[in-house]
Design a protein around this motif. Structure first.
Motif, mmCIF file in Angstrom:
data_model
loop_
_atom_site.group_PDB
_atom_site.id
_atom_site.type_symbol
_atom_site.label_atom_id
_atom_site.label_comp_id
_atom_site.label_asym_id
_atom_site.label_seq_id
_atom_site.Cartn_x
_atom_site.Cartn_y
_atom_site.Cartn_z
ATOM 1 N N ALA A 46 16.606 7.259 5.455
ATOM 2 C CA ALA A 46 17.512 8.384 5.635
ATOM 3 C C ALA A 46 17.407 9.371 4.477
ATOM 4 O O ALA A 46 17.329 10.590 4.682
ATOM 5 N N LEU A 47 17.402 8.859 3.259
ATOM 6 C CA LEU A 47 17.335 9.740 2.096
ATOM 7 C C LEU A 47 16.033 10.543 2.078
ATOM 8 O O LEU A 47 16.038 11.749 1.810
ATOM 9 N N ARG A 48 14.937 9.880 2.386
ATOM 10 C CA ARG A 48 13.646 10.570 2.321
ATOM 11 C C ARG A 48 13.447 11.536 3.481
ATOM 12 O O ARG A 48 13.005 12.670 3.284
ATOM 13 N N SER A 49 13.779 11.095 4.700
ATOM 14 C CA SER A 49 13.617 12.013 5.835
ATOM 15 C C SER A 49 14.612 13.163 5.746
ATOM 16 O O SER A 49 14.298 14.300 6.131
ATOM 17 N N GLY A 50 15.822 12.906 5.225
ATOM 18 C CA GLY A 50 16.785 13.969 5.046
ATOM 19 C C GLY A 50 16.280 15.029 4.083
ATOM 20 O O GLY A 50 16.420 16.238 4.341
ATOM 21 N N VAL B 32 5.240 -3.089 1.997
ATOM 22 C CA VAL B 32 4.624 -3.974 2.984
ATOM 23 C C VAL B 32 3.373 -3.319 3.548
ATOM 24 O O VAL B 32 2.350 -3.988 3.761
ATOM 25 N N ALA B 33 3.421 -2.015 3.772
ATOM 26 C CA ALA B 33 2.258 -1.314 4.312
ATOM 27 C C ALA B 33 1.054 -1.467 3.388
ATOM 28 O O ALA B 33 -0.072 -1.702 3.848
ATOM 29 N N ARG B 34 1.277 -1.348 2.103
ATOM 30 C CA ARG B 34 0.176 -1.478 1.145
ATOM 31 C C ARG B 34 -0.385 -2.901 1.157
ATOM 32 O O ARG B 34 -1.595 -3.100 1.092
ATOM 33 N N GLN B 35 0.500 -3.885 1.273
ATOM 34 C CA GLN B 35 0.039 -5.270 1.285
ATOM 35 C C GLN B 35 -0.726 -5.598 2.564
ATOM 36 O O GLN B 35 -1.717 -6.339 2.533
ATOM 37 N N LEU B 36 -0.298 -5.023 3.683
ATOM 38 C CA LEU B 36 -0.979 -5.301 4.948
ATOM 39 C C LEU B 36 -2.359 -4.673 5.023
ATOM 40 O O LEU B 36 -3.168 -5.047 5.887
ATOM 41 N N ARG B 37 -2.626 -3.713 4.147
ATOM 42 C CA ARG B 37 -3.964 -3.122 4.124
ATOM 43 C C ARG B 37 -4.979 -4.023 3.429
ATOM 44 O O ARG B 37 -6.193 -3.775 3.529
ATOM 45 N N ARG B 38 -4.508 -5.055 2.757
ATOM 46 C CA ARG B 38 -5.443 -5.981 2.106
ATOM 47 C C ARG B 38 -6.187 -6.770 3.178
ATOM 48 O O ARG B 38 -5.574 -7.303 4.113
ATOM 49 N N PRO B 39 -7.511 -6.871 3.092
ATOM 50 C CA PRO B 39 -8.295 -7.485 4.176
ATOM 51 C C PRO B 39 -7.843 -8.887 4.550
ATOM 52 O O PRO B 39 -7.749 -9.220 5.735
ATOM 53 N N GLY B 40 -7.543 -9.718 3.568
ATOM 54 C CA GLY B 40 -7.142 -11.088 3.868
ATOM 55 C C GLY B 40 -5.837 -11.151 4.625
ATOM 56 O O GLY B 40 -5.691 -11.914 5.598
ATOM 57 N N VAL C 281 4.697 10.160 5.428
ATOM 58 C CA VAL C 281 5.468 9.433 4.428
ATOM 59 C C VAL C 281 6.030 8.126 4.978
ATOM 60 O O VAL C 281 5.934 7.068 4.346
ATOM 61 N N LEU C 282 6.628 8.170 6.166
ATOM 62 C CA LEU C 282 7.352 7.016 6.693
ATOM 63 C C LEU C 282 6.612 6.262 7.787
ATOM 64 O O LEU C 282 6.908 5.086 8.031
ATOM 65 N N GLY C 283 5.641 6.912 8.438
ATOM 66 C CA GLY C 283 4.921 6.255 9.525
ATOM 67 C C GLY C 283 4.259 4.951 9.136
ATOM 68 O O GLY C 283 4.431 3.929 9.839
ATOM 69 N N PRO C 284 3.509 4.896 8.024
ATOM 70 C CA PRO C 284 2.870 3.634 7.645
ATOM 71 C C PRO C 284 3.869 2.506 7.392
ATOM 72 O O PRO C 284 3.596 1.345 7.724
ATOM 73 N N GLU C 285 5.035 2.834 6.821
ATOM 74 C CA GLU C 285 6.029 1.794 6.554
ATOM 75 C C GLU C 285 6.616 1.253 7.851
ATOM 76 O O GLU C 285 6.858 0.045 7.986
ATOM 77 N N MET C 286 6.843 2.123 8.835
ATOM 78 C CA MET C 286 7.376 1.659 10.107
ATOM 79 C C MET C 286 6.342 0.840 10.871
ATOM 80 O O MET C 286 6.674 -0.175 11.496
ATOM 81 N N ASP C 287 5.087 1.248 10.819
ATOM 82 C CA ASP C 287 4.024 0.467 11.460
ATOM 83 C C ASP C 287 3.939 -0.929 10.854
ATOM 84 O O ASP C 287 3.784 -1.931 11.568
ATOM 85 N N ALA C 288 4.038 -0.999 9.525
ATOM 86 C CA ALA C 288 3.989 -2.299 8.848
ATOM 87 C C ALA C 288 5.189 -3.150 9.240
ATOM 88 O O ALA C 288 5.064 -4.366 9.461
ATOM 89 N N GLY C 289 6.363 -2.530 9.333
ATOM 90 C CA GLY C 289 7.548 -3.270 9.740
ATOM 91 C C GLY C 289 7.417 -3.846 11.135
ATOM 92 O O GLY C 289 7.881 -4.958 11.409
ATOM 93 N N ARG C 290 6.766 -3.107 12.041
ATOM 94 C CA ARG C 290 6.546 -3.621 13.396
ATOM 95 C C ARG C 290 5.648 -4.859 13.363
ATOM 96 O O ARG C 290 5.871 -5.827 14.088
#
Length: 410
Positions: free
Chosen positions: A314-318, A392-400, A346-355
């Motif tokens: 909310a803070l960032r999108s606002g 989480v998005a950054r961690q999910l980009r790790r190949p392993g 800004v927020l798309g990668p974080e939401m994708d990772a959350g899914r």
């Protein structure tokens, strides 16, 4: 006529109003309730929320959290500690939201409370419809084929009319909708959500010994309902206790909440507040604007699909919406078209990772419990994610990690 009207004075709305006012726009911030007002929310500020709040938190924080107890449906309790390195800050949302609204007013916004918005209407200007990208006012694939000069003319000609109950209509060159998941602006823009959850929560006054037992420590329980979890957040003399999960399992979630409260020994305590609320998660590709109306925060369905944490979103999108609204109102022909792209970046990668994490967690809640309680280094990583030093998005980009999550969800 205002440059910008912001509907809703929660974190998204206050952040938008502050950003637009700082950019030089005349801003009116509308809030249906009187402030301060109770808001159903755990009140835990992750690192990103603290970083983007833009207010002095020193008098707002009720507790700093450096301990985490995790359980699996009430069993297999394990407490991990990170002394001297808080992961979360606990606030009362009534106080936090009031401080954010005050900061917007300090930046130059005008706050009107007790205002019930009943409708929106874009007023057609002499050069065409107020929407900048076609007759319906919706974005085209690349912002529409309309030339920049023509868009600029339309922007200068039109405005948005905001109808309010019991008072005259208000007008603005741009409106930012931050009126929550059930507000009018999300429906007006056409926000689509593909995950709807129900949260049940109570705030319980507790004795001094109970408060000391939970001081600096939160409880997270991985629940019996698929994709659900529960929490206990300490706030000095009160504990906030709640559960969240899919609306499709509403009855089971109510039983989960009742059992949780009983198991914590709070069933005989009369809560200060006891409420429920819906959270809606934006579907991929859902619109974030219609013509001159932008949506942010819960009104846009912007939150983490796994944790359902929404304050940092909310803070960032606002802020992004407020900046775009001010730029558009002050003559930038591309600002409104740019807003959805900036949010996605800004927020798309974080939401994708959350899914992705929610998909794994729904199928294998015990796996997450085992990782946090048994695998070396995982608790430290969890702490770094919560306090904002990684995502989480950054961690999910790790190949392993990517290969493991793909195998689990296959």
């Amino acid at each position: 006529m205002f440059d910008v009207i912001v509907i809703g004075a929660g974190p998204a709305g206050a952040s938008a109003a502050r950003a637009a006012a700082r950019a030089g726009a005349t801003v009116c911030l509308l809030e249906r309730a009187e402030l301060p007002r109770y808001k159903t929310c755990g009140g835990g500020l992750v690192g990103l929320s603290a970083d983007h709040a833009g207010v002095d938190l020193s008098n707002l924080v009720r507790a700093s959290i450096d301990q985490l107890t995790v359980t699996l449906n009430g069993r297999l309790a394990r407490t991990r500690r990170r002394p001297g390195r808080p992961m979360l800050s606990m606030v009362m949302r009534s106080e936090f939201d009031r401080a954010l609204a005050d900061s917007a007013c300090a930046a130059g916004a005008s706050l009107r409370t007790g205002v019930h918005v009943t409708g929106l209407r874009e007023v057609t200007g002499p050069t065409g419809p107020a929407g900048l990208d076609g007759p319906a006012g919706l974005d085209g694939p690349a912002g529409g084929e309309v030339r920049a000069a023509e868009r600029f003319q339309r922007q200068q000609a039109g405005c948005v009319e905001v109808s309010v109950r019991g008072g005259p209509d208000l007008r603005a060159r741009v409106v930012v909708g931050a009126d929550g998941a059930s507000g009018r602006t999300g429906g007006y823009v056409g926000v689509r959500c593909d995950q709807v959850d129900v949260g049940l929560e109570g705030e319980f006054p507790v004795s001094a010994p109970t408060a000391r037992r939970w001081a600096g420590r939160v409880l997270l329980d991985w629940g019996p309902v698929p994709g659900s979890y529960a929490w206990l957040f300490p706030k000095g003399e009160a504990l906030t206790v709640g559960v969240i999960g899919s609306r499709a399992h509403g009855g089971a979630l109510r039983s989960y909440y009742t059992d949780l409260v009983r198991g914590l020994g709070l069933d005989a305590v009369t809560p200060l507040h006891d409420s429920g609320h819906l959270t809606r998660v934006r579907a991929v590709g859902s619109p974030l604007r219609r013509g001159r109306v932008l949506v942010a925060g819960d009104a846009a369905g912007l939150l983490d699909p796994w944790t359902r944490e929404g304050i940092s979103f909310a803070l960032r999108s606002g802020r992004l919406a407020g900046e775009a609204a001010a730029r558009a109102a002050l003559g930038d022909p591309c600002a409104l078209v740019d807003y959805p792209r900036r949010v996605e970046a800004v927020l798309g990668p974080e939401m994708d990772a959350g899914r992705e994490v929610q998909a794994v967690y729904t199928r294998h809640p015990g796996l997450l419990h085992a990782l946090l309680t048994c695998m070396p280094g995982t608790f430290g990583l969890f702490g770094r994610i919560v306090d904002g030093r990684t995502t989480v998005a950054r961690q999910l980009r790790r190949p392993g990690v990517r290969s493991v999550t793909a195998a689990i969800t296959r």
